[in-house]
Design a protein around this motif. Structure first.
Motif, short mmCIF file in Angstrom:
data_model
loop_
_atom_site.label_atom_id
_atom_site.label_comp_id
_atom_site.label_asym_id
_atom_site.label_seq_id
_atom_site.Cartn_x
_atom_site.Cartn_y
_atom_site.Cartn_z
N VAL A 24 2.60 -12.19 0.37
CA VAL A 24 2.94 -11.62 0.14
C VAL A 24 3.02 -10.08 0.67
N ILE A 25 4.55 -9.64 0.32
CA ILE A 25 4.27 -8.00 0.95
C ILE A 25 5.43 -7.71 -0.71
N VAL A 26 4.96 -6.83 -1.09
CA VAL A 26 5.40 -6.23 -2.34
C VAL A 26 5.79 -4.51 -1.95
N ASP A 36 2.18 8.58 -3.87
CA ASP A 36 0.52 8.16 -4.84
C ASP A 36 0.16 7.27 -5.81
N PRO A 37 -0.90 6.94 -5.54
CA PRO A 37 -0.46 5.31 -6.47
C PRO A 37 -1.20 5.65 -7.51
N SER A 38 -0.62 5.12 -8.97
CA SER A 38 -0.92 5.33 -10.32
C SER A 38 -2.01 4.21 -10.58
N ASP A 39 -2.80 4.62 -11.10
CA ASP A 39 -3.95 3.50 -11.93
C ASP A 39 -3.14 1.96 -12.20
N ALA A 40 -2.38 2.41 -12.67
CA ALA A 40 -1.40 0.93 -12.83
C ALA A 40 -1.05 0.15 -11.09
N ASP A 41 -0.59 1.34 -10.83
CA ASP A 41 0.24 0.87 -9.44
C ASP A 41 -1.78 0.02 -8.92
N ILE A 42 -2.64 0.50 -8.67
CA ILE A 42 -3.78 -0.34 -8.31
C ILE A 42 -4.35 -1.32 -9.06
N LYS A 43 -4.69 -1.52 -10.24
CA LYS A 43 -4.26 -2.32 -10.85
C LYS A 43 -3.54 -3.23 -10.49
N LEU A 44 -2.41 -3.33 -10.53
CA LEU A 44 -1.74 -4.22 -10.32
C LEU A 44 -1.64 -5.27 -8.56
N THR A 45 -2.06 -4.57 -7.96
CA THR A 45 -2.31 -5.00 -6.67
C THR A 45 -3.62 -6.11 -6.71
N GLY A 56 -3.27 -19.71 -3.57
CA GLY A 56 -3.00 -19.98 -1.39
C GLY A 56 -2.24 -18.87 -1.24
N ILE A 57 -1.81 -17.92 -1.12
CA ILE A 57 -0.41 -17.42 -1.23
C ILE A 57 -1.05 -16.07 -1.15
N PRO A 58 -1.97 -15.45 -0.59
CA PRO A 58 -2.13 -14.41 -0.27
C PRO A 58 -1.42 -13.02 0.12
N LEU A 59 -2.07 -11.90 -0.50
CA LEU A 59 -1.26 -10.38 -0.69
C LEU A 59 -1.56 -10.11 0.31
N LEU A 60 -0.56 -9.54 1.17
CA LEU A 60 -0.70 -9.03 2.43
C LEU A 60 -0.83 -7.53 2.03
N ASP A 61 0.64 -7.08 1.53
CA ASP A 61 0.66 -5.17 1.21
C ASP A 61 1.20 -5.23 0.43
N HIS A 62 0.42 -3.59 -0.83
CA HIS A 62 1.61 -3.33 -1.47
C HIS A 62 1.62 -1.87 -1.22
N VAL A 63 3.29 -1.82 -0.87
CA VAL A 63 4.33 -1.02 -0.54
C VAL A 63 4.57 0.44 -1.39
N ILE A 64 4.51 1.48 -1.70
CA ILE A 64 5.14 2.36 -2.86
C ILE A 64 5.69 3.47 -1.77
N ILE A 65 6.82 3.77 -2.14
CA ILE A 65 7.88 3.89 -1.67
C ILE A 65 8.17 5.38 -2.10
N LEU A 72 3.66 4.64 1.06
CA LEU A 72 2.46 4.63 1.17
C LEU A 72 1.54 3.11 1.18
N SER A 73 0.21 2.50 1.96
CA SER A 73 0.14 0.77 1.58
C SER A 73 -0.85 1.27 0.71
N LEU A 74 -1.19 0.09 0.60
CA LEU A 74 -2.61 -0.32 -0.43
C LEU A 74 -3.16 -1.12 0.08
N ALA A 75 -3.14 -1.78 0.70
CA ALA A 75 -3.26 -2.94 2.01
C ALA A 75 -5.30 -3.44 1.56
#
Length: 77
Positions: A24-26, A36-45, A56-65, A72-75
């Protein structure tokens, strides 16, 4: 502080499991326009990464638009 919208990993991964997703990519936007990510964004990632590993479904990236094509990519978080 900006507005927040609660999202739970179970909702994201329920859809991924039903779709038999390999990964998944969110992504979400920051209405302020600042990606810029908030602390909540980083915790959620990190939580998405943990849950993805568990099911068994890896997170590939969390992108903030942001605004004007900014993102910004939080990969690596």
């Amino acid at each position: 502080a900006g507005a927040t919208v609660a999202v739970h990993p179970r909702d994201v991964f329920r859809a991924a499991i039903r779709a038999a997703a390999a990964s998944v990519i969110v992504a979400h936007n920051h209405p302020s326009g600042d990606p810029d990510p908030s602390d909540a964004d980083i915790k959620l990632t990190r939580r998405f990464r943990e849950v993805g590993t568990l099911v068994g479904i890896p997170l590939l990236d969390h992108v903030i638009i942001g605004r004007g094509g900014a993102y910004l990519s939080l990969a690596m978080e």
